[in-house]
Design a protein around this motif. Sequence first.
Motif, PDB file in Angstrom:
ATOM      1  N   LYS A 193       0.826  -1.207   0.000  1.00 20.42           N
ATOM      2  CA  LYS A 193       0.000   0.000   0.000  1.00 20.42           C
ATOM      3  C   LYS A 193       0.861   1.257   0.000  1.00 20.42           C
ATOM      4  CE  LYS A 193      -3.872   2.191   2.404  1.00 20.42           C
ATOM      5  NZ  LYS A 193      -4.821   2.095   3.551  1.00 20.42           N
ATOM      6  N   LEU A 194       2.018   1.199   0.659  1.00 19.68           N
ATOM      7  CA  LEU A 194       2.914   2.356   0.737  1.00 19.68           C
ATOM      8  C   LEU A 194       3.467   2.751  -0.629  1.00 19.68           C
ATOM      9  CD1 LEU A 194       4.975   1.423   3.932  1.00 19.68           C
ATOM     10  CD2 LEU A 194       3.209   3.197   3.748  1.00 19.68           C
ATOM     11  N   ILE A 195       3.628   1.784  -1.514  1.00 21.33           N
ATOM     12  CA  ILE A 195       4.272   2.062  -2.814  1.00 21.33           C
ATOM     13  C   ILE A 195       3.299   1.926  -3.978  1.00 21.33           C
ATOM     14  CG2 ILE A 195       6.492   1.227  -1.922  1.00 21.33           C
ATOM     15  CD1 ILE A 195       6.002  -1.297  -3.744  1.00 21.33           C
ATOM     16  N   TRP A 196       2.056   1.580  -3.714  1.00 15.85           N
ATOM     17  CA  TRP A 196       1.078   1.259  -4.766  1.00 15.85           C
ATOM     18  C   TRP A 196       0.865   2.443  -5.705  1.00 15.85           C
ATOM     19  CZ3 TRP A 196      -0.331  -3.554  -5.571  1.00 15.85           C
ATOM     20  CH2 TRP A 196      -1.425  -3.847  -6.372  1.00 15.85           C
ATOM     21  N   ASN A 197       0.719   2.153  -7.003  1.00 15.31           N
ATOM     22  CA  ASN A 197       0.355   3.174  -7.981  1.00 15.31           C
ATOM     23  C   ASN A 197      -1.161   3.337  -7.915  1.00 15.31           C
ATOM     24  OD1 ASN A 197      -0.290   4.715 -10.232  1.00 15.31           O
ATOM     25  ND2 ASN A 197       1.208   3.711 -11.560  1.00 15.31           N
ATOM     26  N   HIS A 198      -1.610   4.248  -7.075  1.00  9.01           N
ATOM     27  CA  HIS A 198      -3.044   4.402  -6.841  1.00  9.01           C
ATOM     28  C   HIS A 198      -3.765   4.993  -8.055  1.00  9.01           C
ATOM     29  CE1 HIS A 198      -2.936   3.248  -2.591  1.00  9.01           C
ATOM     30  NE2 HIS A 198      -1.780   3.889  -2.528  1.00  9.01           N
ATOM     31  N   ASP A 199      -3.055   5.771  -8.858  1.00  7.88           N
ATOM     32  CA  ASP A 199      -3.689   6.351 -10.050  1.00  7.88           C
ATOM     33  C   ASP A 199      -4.131   5.265 -11.030  1.00  7.88           C
ATOM     34  OD1 ASP A 199      -3.340   8.901  -9.076  1.00  7.88           O
ATOM     35  OD2 ASP A 199      -1.455   9.240 -10.135  1.00  7.88           O
ATOM     36  N   LYS A 200      -3.296   4.230 -11.178  1.00  4.40           N
ATOM     37  CA  LYS A 200      -3.608   3.151 -12.109  1.00  4.40           C
ATOM     38  C   LYS A 200      -4.099   1.892 -11.405  1.00  4.40           C
ATOM     39  CE  LYS A 200      -0.429   4.723 -15.714  1.00  4.40           C
ATOM     40  NZ  LYS A 200       0.686   4.355 -16.640  1.00  4.40           N
ATOM     41  N   ASN A 201      -4.129   1.942 -10.075  1.00  4.09           N
ATOM     42  CA  ASN A 201      -4.549   0.809  -9.253  1.00  4.09           C
ATOM     43  C   ASN A 201      -3.763  -0.460  -9.615  1.00  4.09           C
ATOM     44  OD1 ASN A 201      -5.972  -0.496  -7.226  1.00  4.09           O
ATOM     45  ND2 ASN A 201      -7.584  -1.189  -8.624  1.00  4.09           N
ATOM     46  N   GLU A 202      -2.449  -0.330  -9.562  1.00  2.00           N
ATOM     47  CA  GLU A 202      -1.576  -1.464  -9.835  1.00  2.00           C
ATOM     48  C   GLU A 202      -0.229  -1.242  -9.154  1.00  2.00           C
ATOM     49  OE1 GLU A 202      -1.622  -1.243 -14.090  1.00  2.00           O
ATOM     50  OE2 GLU A 202       0.131   0.075 -14.187  1.00  2.00           O
ATOM     51  N   SER A 203       0.542  -2.294  -9.038  1.00  2.00           N
ATOM     52  CA  SER A 203       1.850  -2.183  -8.400  1.00  2.00           C
ATOM     53  C   SER A 203       2.831  -1.453  -9.319  1.00  2.00           C
ATOM     54  CB  SER A 203       2.397  -3.568  -8.084  1.00  2.00           C
ATOM     55  OG  SER A 203       2.786  -4.230  -9.278  1.00  2.00           O
ATOM     56  N   PRO A 204       3.851  -0.814  -8.756  1.00  2.00           N
ATOM     57  CA  PRO A 204       4.864  -0.161  -9.595  1.00  2.00           C
ATOM     58  C   PRO A 204       5.535  -1.126 -10.573  1.00  2.00           C
ATOM     59  CG  PRO A 204       5.063   0.572  -7.335  1.00  2.00           C
ATOM     60  CD  PRO A 204       4.073  -0.558  -7.326  1.00  2.00           C
ATOM     61  N   LEU A 205       5.744  -2.360 -10.146  1.00  2.00           N
ATOM     62  CA  LEU A 205       6.366  -3.341 -11.038  1.00  2.00           C
ATOM     63  C   LEU A 205       5.535  -3.540 -12.293  1.00  2.00           C
ATOM     64  CD1 LEU A 205       8.538  -5.515 -11.590  1.00  2.00           C
ATOM     65  CD2 LEU A 205       7.049  -7.140 -10.408  1.00  2.00           C
ATOM     66  N   LEU A 206       4.218  -3.604 -12.136  1.00  2.00           N
ATOM     67  CA  LEU A 206       3.350  -3.788 -13.293  1.00  2.00           C
ATOM     68  C   LEU A 206       3.384  -2.557 -14.190  1.00  2.00           C
ATOM     69  CD1 LEU A 206       1.346  -5.497 -14.836  1.00  2.00           C
ATOM     70  CD2 LEU A 206      -0.468  -4.669 -13.325  1.00  2.00           C
ATOM     71  N   THR A 207       3.324  -1.380 -13.591  1.00  4.37           N
ATOM     72  CA  THR A 207       3.383  -0.139 -14.369  1.00  4.37           C
ATOM     73  C   THR A 207       4.665  -0.063 -15.183  1.00  4.37           C
ATOM     74  OG1 THR A 207       2.079   1.041 -12.693  1.00  4.37           O
ATOM     75  CG2 THR A 207       3.342   2.371 -14.242  1.00  4.37           C
ATOM     76  N   ILE A 208       5.788  -0.339 -14.533  1.00  5.78           N
ATOM     77  CA  ILE A 208       7.094  -0.228 -15.194  1.00  5.78           C
ATOM     78  C   ILE A 208       7.243  -1.294 -16.280  1.00  5.78           C
ATOM     79  CG2 ILE A 208       9.586  -0.426 -14.858  1.00  5.78           C
ATOM     80  CD1 ILE A 208       9.048   0.711 -11.979  1.00  5.78           C
ATOM     81  N   THR A 209       6.806  -2.518 -16.001  1.00  7.96           N
ATOM     82  CA  THR A 209       6.918  -3.584 -16.999  1.00  7.96           C
ATOM     83  C   THR A 209       6.099  -3.257 -18.239  1.00  7.96           C
ATOM     84  OG1 THR A 209       7.251  -5.208 -15.227  1.00  7.96           O
ATOM     85  CG2 THR A 209       6.713  -6.059 -17.411  1.00  7.96           C
ATOM     86  N   LYS A 210       4.923  -2.661 -18.040  1.00  4.25           N
ATOM     87  CA  LYS A 210       4.121  -2.221 -19.180  1.00  4.25           C
ATOM     88  C   LYS A 210       4.881  -1.177 -20.007  1.00  4.25           C
ATOM     89  CE  LYS A 210      -0.537  -2.873 -17.236  1.00  4.25           C
ATOM     90  NZ  LYS A 210      -1.744  -2.143 -16.729  1.00  4.25           N
ATOM     91  N   ASP A 211       5.510  -0.233 -19.327  1.00  9.24           N
ATOM     92  CA  ASP A 211       6.264   0.816 -20.032  1.00  9.24           C
ATOM     93  C   ASP A 211       7.455   0.227 -20.778  1.00  9.24           C
ATOM     94  OD1 ASP A 211       4.503   2.706 -19.063  1.00  9.24           O
ATOM     95  OD2 ASP A 211       5.787   3.301 -17.374  1.00  9.24           O
ATOM     96  N   GLN A 212       8.159  -0.702 -20.150  1.00  5.35           N
ATOM     97  CA  GLN A 212       9.287  -1.358 -20.818  1.00  5.35           C
ATOM     98  C   GLN A 212       8.813  -2.096 -22.068  1.00  5.35           C
ATOM     99  OE1 GLN A 212      10.497  -3.784 -17.489  1.00  5.35           O
ATOM    100  NE2 GLN A 212      12.269  -2.494 -17.034  1.00  5.35           N
ATOM    101  N   THR A 213       7.726  -2.827 -21.939  1.00  8.14           N
ATOM    102  CA  THR A 213       7.203  -3.604 -23.059  1.00  8.14           C
ATOM    103  C   THR A 213       6.799  -2.698 -24.216  1.00  8.14           C
ATOM    104  OG1 THR A 213       6.399  -5.286 -21.518  1.00  8.14           O
ATOM    105  CG2 THR A 213       5.462  -5.298 -23.737  1.00  8.14           C
TER     106      THR A 213
END
Length: 364
Positions: free
Chosen positions: A97-117
Amino acid sequence: MLDAKLRTEAPAGLVTPGNGRLAHAPASHPPVRQAKIGVLLANLGTPDNYDYWSMRRYLNEFLSDKRVVDYSAWIWQPLLQLVILSKRPFSSGANYKLIWNHDKNESPLLTITKDQTRKIAETIKSAHGDGVMVDFCMRYGNPSTESKVRAMVEAGCEKILFFPLYPHYAGATSGTANDQFFRALMKEKRQPAVRTVAEYFDHPLYIEALAQSVQTAYAALPEKPDVLVASYHGMPQRYLMEGDPYHCQCQKTSRLLRERLGWEKGAIDTTFQSVFGPEEWLKPYTVEHVAELAKQGKKRIAVIAPAFSADCIETLEEINGEIREAFEHAGGESFTYIPCLNDDDAHIAALSAVIGENLSGWLR
């Protein structure tokens, strides 16, 4: 390399009898997809949310993996199901919860992996058009490896390059990702030809990307840190004795990074984090080492995490939280966390180069 031409350059989409690949097929033959090459990136995984049941499902899948915890199931599973999974989802969920991407409702790892892909897909598409399909999956959680393999086969991928996004090989990371990939292939009636990407910890472009990240971080600081700590994810010492090459590859990464930066021996300390369970793990432990540095009078340190291709709970919460606090509590004054390479252009260039090298022979 990435500027090579595909063997098959026909447009993507369905091919019907009497056209293209099915020119000699009878009219009753079902349509098929135009042949493609798939590049499937794989990362560790992420819970769907930080609530108790989402965390419990994720942790159960992760901690039930024999590559991660190899104790006998009759000992481990009762402990896991009755004790660990009754308590740990609460503490792990609070940390997420401390690091969650609340704007996209997903973990930072998921956000970053999407951007990398997305960036890698753009790089490859600019060279090859629509003939190469790029996507990602997670070893644990969603999107699952099986679902993405199924999607690639349905899209017409007759060759798939599977790329675990771990610079270093470890059975508990690259090994288990490959296991899951091959389990997914077992369910396909028409299996594609496949390749897996090996570790790339000593690739010149990967080392260059790490060096650039250090230089950029240091240039923004008023004073140069006394020590750079390279913190790698830990593993039981026993795994090294049983033949896992991870420890040696981490040590080599630190040496290659130091040499690229032109620093003297001793300028980078190699440590290991995320200790779990009663066994002795690879040492020195990062959390203890940074505290000792502070006690020795090293008031300014920087920490980098070369084993992680994307920022996640182990970097954003553990390094920048627990490990930072250990340093400051012991008297340290300036703690700098250098972010993972994430979707930095130099990192994307390195990953794209590794992909291009591994597609050799499939592209011309």
